[in-house]
Write an enzyme that holds these catalytic residues in place. Structure first.
Site, mmCIF file in Angstrom:
data_model
loop_
_atom_site.group_PDB
_atom_site.id
_atom_site.type_symbol
_atom_site.label_atom_id
_atom_site.label_comp_id
_atom_site.label_asym_id
_atom_site.label_seq_id
_atom_site.Cartn_x
_atom_site.Cartn_y
_atom_site.Cartn_z
ATOM 1 N N SER A 181 0.802 -1.218 0.000
ATOM 2 C CA SER A 181 0.000 0.000 0.000
ATOM 3 C C SER A 181 0.840 1.276 0.000
ATOM 4 C CB SER A 181 -0.961 -0.043 1.184
ATOM 5 O OG SER A 181 -1.894 1.004 1.090
ATOM 6 N N ASP A 186 -2.324 6.537 -3.386
ATOM 7 C CA ASP A 186 -1.180 5.879 -2.754
ATOM 8 C C ASP A 186 -0.574 4.792 -3.647
ATOM 9 O OD1 ASP A 186 -3.233 4.021 -2.551
ATOM 10 O OD2 ASP A 186 -2.446 3.184 -0.692
ATOM 11 N N ASP A 238 -0.874 1.552 -4.113
ATOM 12 C CA ASP A 238 -1.699 0.611 -4.866
ATOM 13 C C ASP A 238 -3.020 1.223 -5.338
ATOM 14 O OD1 ASP A 238 -2.533 0.768 -2.193
ATOM 15 O OD2 ASP A 238 -3.507 -1.183 -2.294
ATOM 16 N N ARG A 284 -6.126 4.671 -1.875
ATOM 17 C CA ARG A 284 -6.357 5.839 -1.017
ATOM 18 C C ARG A 284 -6.480 7.107 -1.846
ATOM 19 N NH1 ARG A 284 -3.021 5.458 4.577
ATOM 20 N NH2 ARG A 284 -3.752 3.388 5.123
ATOM 21 N N LYS A 288 -11.554 0.205 -1.286
ATOM 22 C CA LYS A 288 -11.590 1.652 -1.400
ATOM 23 C C LYS A 288 -10.926 2.012 -2.730
ATOM 24 C CE LYS A 288 -7.669 2.068 1.783
ATOM 25 N NZ LYS A 288 -7.708 0.806 2.507
HETATM 26 C C1 G6P Z 1 -5.210 -0.313 5.516
HETATM 27 C C2 G6P Z 1 -6.610 -0.762 5.282
HETATM 28 C C3 G6P Z 1 -7.570 0.322 5.694
HETATM 29 C C4 G6P Z 1 -7.322 0.744 7.108
HETATM 30 C C5 G6P Z 1 -5.884 1.092 7.327
HETATM 31 C C6 G6P Z 1 -5.661 1.260 8.811
HETATM 32 O O1 G6P Z 1 -4.910 0.755 4.682
HETATM 33 O O2 G6P Z 1 -6.796 -1.062 3.919
HETATM 34 O O3 G6P Z 1 -8.871 -0.148 5.526
HETATM 35 O O4 G6P Z 1 -8.095 1.851 7.442
HETATM 36 O O5 G6P Z 1 -5.061 0.063 6.864
HETATM 37 O O6 G6P Z 1 -4.335 1.296 9.092
HETATM 38 P P1 G6P Z 1 -3.810 1.257 10.580
HETATM 39 O O7 G6P Z 1 -2.346 1.462 10.384
HETATM 40 O O8 G6P Z 1 -4.464 2.414 11.274
HETATM 41 O O9 G6P Z 1 -4.194 -0.061 11.162
HETATM 42 ZN ZN ZN Z 2 -3.366 1.370 -0.394
#
Ligand code: G6P
Ligand code: ZN
Length: 545
Positions: free
Chosen positions: A114, A279, A281, A284, A378
């Site tokens: 990501s 981002d 991939d 975001r 997303k």
């Molecule tokens: C990834 C997931 C998102 C999530 C995020 C949270 O990007 O795809 O759905 O909101 O992680 O990251 P964190 O570092 O806060 O656990």
């Molecule tokens: Zn991503």
């Protein structure tokens, strides 16, 4: 095509996190069967693969191509009938989700970490998406992990590497491998959702302008084709458009800190109407207007309130959902629209059931993620096109749209403070202590606030009844405010402690205050309760959003 069964061994750390198995790239490079072990574990858990379709691609980061060659050979050896592989090994996460759905694939493997940096010293990752196009739910990821701990062999076809760069079809002993254009199916879907004619008119006449920062990651080719190609935005509207294995040495995370070039442009004298970034991939998004930043929580609320302006959403929204730490701005829109608003744990996978069951149309998270029922991930570029559609249809500046929104619904002042890479023990100890304090909080006064309720968030999925506990400490305050503490589920170094603070402001004369100043009392309260500065010896957060 000869199939070989080769030896592997369990690696104890192959438990997928919030979004797949994400590790330092070196872990994949230095442990000879690390990737193979996990991929075989996934395949072993999929009962009916024979003859089925598998979608494969990644965000183009270092090791993407090499890992993909291995996965292709393993997928063939494990009996898949058709492999759809993005040209150059590229597929954005939302495009992969769409392909899985459109071609009725059994699932897909996306190689990405990501928004984490790439390269030999950066991160690499692998995630599996199921047949609805969404990230594998926990019952799958748990099974993958368990299997990864017991297998001793993997299957692989012995063959030459596939030419990933040339579009076309390969017939391989009864299986079909297709190198496909990563953009065209996705672009077709976007054209169905948004008013491309009107957007093209606005962009080619110069009435509206855009700067999209692809951050040298996967959305470059998507944004070039759609924004500059189909919608006629002038050449150069997409910056950092060529995907690079190390993202040009940058951090492919669309926020105010890392998307520097875009931010400078948007706060400079010749800022275009809309600024946006995505981002690594492509799932975001960050949205900016001229000299104006739209928080992801506000973005979700505004998209919900203006969805009727886009053809794909004109029929109305069935419901909306947000992750627990996301601000409650969208809740007010849902109230006004008379539709349900669901509160889920952090992680896109929790939206999957709600989308599949038709309970929601839009959903989003504070972590720069927004999406809808068009895919099961997303979708960064989708959000940007949605905003562009709204800007064009309303004839308004981004800042005006947001300020009008606040006047109508009130403003949820919101900030997130991250303490990155703190020792794991310290992170867990802080959370444990907070958890112990929970019972004594309700009714307590803290300055101008009183705690109304406090809990460790747990979620019962309204579709399948599954229960997920321990999803973050939540303190609800009066007058309406919230304080949330959580450990990141995506970090690869130590622990990352996140504090989310939110205060609702209904007074129309107080909508333009500085966020950090207006939340100062909550920021202080967060320190009083967690003592994170004191316990980590840090002066303040690593990142403030
Ligand atoms: C990834 C997931 C998102 C999530 C995020 C949270 O990007 O795809 O759905 O909101 O992680 O990251 P964190 O570092 O806060 O656990
Ligand atoms: Zn991503």
């Amino acid at each position: 095509m000869r199939i070989e069964v080769r030896q592997t061994r369990p690696y104890p750390d192959q438990k997928p996190g919030t979004s797949g198995l994400r590790k330092k790239t070196r872990v994949f490079l230095e442990n000879p069967t690390y990737l193979e072990n996990f991929v075989q574990a996934i395949f072993d858990c999929l009962p009916d693969k024979a003859g089925k379709t598998l979608v494969l691609g990644g965000d183009g980061r270092y090791h993407n191509r090499k890992a993909l060659q291995t996965i292709i050979k393993m997928a063939l050896a494990n009996g898949f009938g058709t492999l759809l592989v993005g040209q150059g090994g590229l597929l954005s996460t939302p495009a992969a989700s769409h392909l899985i759905r459109k071609y009725h694939a059994l699932g897909g493997i996306i190689l990405s970490a990501s928004h984490n940096p790439g390269g030999p010293d950066g991160d690499f990752g692998i995630k599996y998406n199921i047949d609805n196009g969404g990230p594998a739910p926990e019952k799958y990821t748990e099974a993958f992990y368990r299997r990864s701990q017991e297998i001793s062999e993997y299957r692989i076809a012995v063959m030459d590497d596939i030419d990933l760069d040339t579009l076309g079809e390969h017939q391989l002993d009864g299986a079909t491998l297709r190198i496909i254009d990563p953009v065209s199916d996705y672009a077709e879907l976007m054209a169905q959702l948004f008013d491309f004619d009107r957007m093209r008119q606005a962009l080619t006449s110069g009435k509206v302008s855009i700067c999209f920062d692809a951050m040298h990651a996967v959305t470059g080719p998507y944004a070039k084709r759609i924004l500059e190609g189909q919608l006629g935005a002038p050449q150069g509207s997409v910056i950092n458009a060529v995907p690079l294995e190390d993202f040009g040495g940058g951090h492919p995370d669309p926020n105010l800190t890392y998307a520097r070039e875009l931010v400078e442009k948007m706060y400079g004298p010749d800022a275009p109407t809309l600024g946006a970034a995505s981002d690594g991939d492509g799932d975001r998004n960050m949205i900016l207007g001229r000299g104006f930043f739209v928080t992801p929580s506000d973005s979700l609320a505004l998209l919900a309130a203006n969805a009727h302006r886009a053809p794909g959403y004109r029929a109305g929204l069935r419901g909306v959902a947000r992750s627990m730490p996301t601000s409650r701005a969208v809740d007010r829109v849902a109230d006004a629209l008379g539709i349900p608003c669901y509160e889920t744990p952090t992680g896109w996978k929790f939206f999957g059931n709600l989308l599949d069951a038709g309970k929601i149309t839009l959903c989003g998270e504070e972590s720069f993620g927004t999406g809808s029922d068009h895919v099961r991930e997303k979708d960064g570029l989708w959000a940007v096109l949605f905003w562009l559609n709204i800007v064009v249809a309303s004839g308004q500046e981004v800042a005006t749209l947001v300020k009008d929104h606040w006047r109508r619904f009130g403003r949820n002042y919101y900030t997130r403070h991250d303490y990155e890479a703190i020792p794991s023990d310290t992170g867990h100890a802080i959370m444990d202590d907070l958890r112990r304090k929970l019972p004594e909080l309700p009714g307590q006064r803290f300055g101008s606030f009183t705690a109304r309720a406090a809990d460790d968030f747990s979620y019962t999925d309204p579709v399948d009844g599954s229960v997920t506990t321990g999803q973050g400490i939540r303190i609800l305050l009066e007058p309406e405010a919230r304080l949330i503490f959580r450990l990141s589920g995506t970090g690869t170094e130590g622990a990352t402690f996140r504090i989310y603070m939110e205060r609702y402001e209904p007074d129309p004369t107080r909508l333009d205050l500085d966020t950090q100043e207006t939340l100062a009392e909550l920021i202080e309260l967060a320190e009083t309760l967690s003592q994170v500065k004191q316990r980590t010896g840090r002066d303040g957060p690593t990142v403030i959003t």
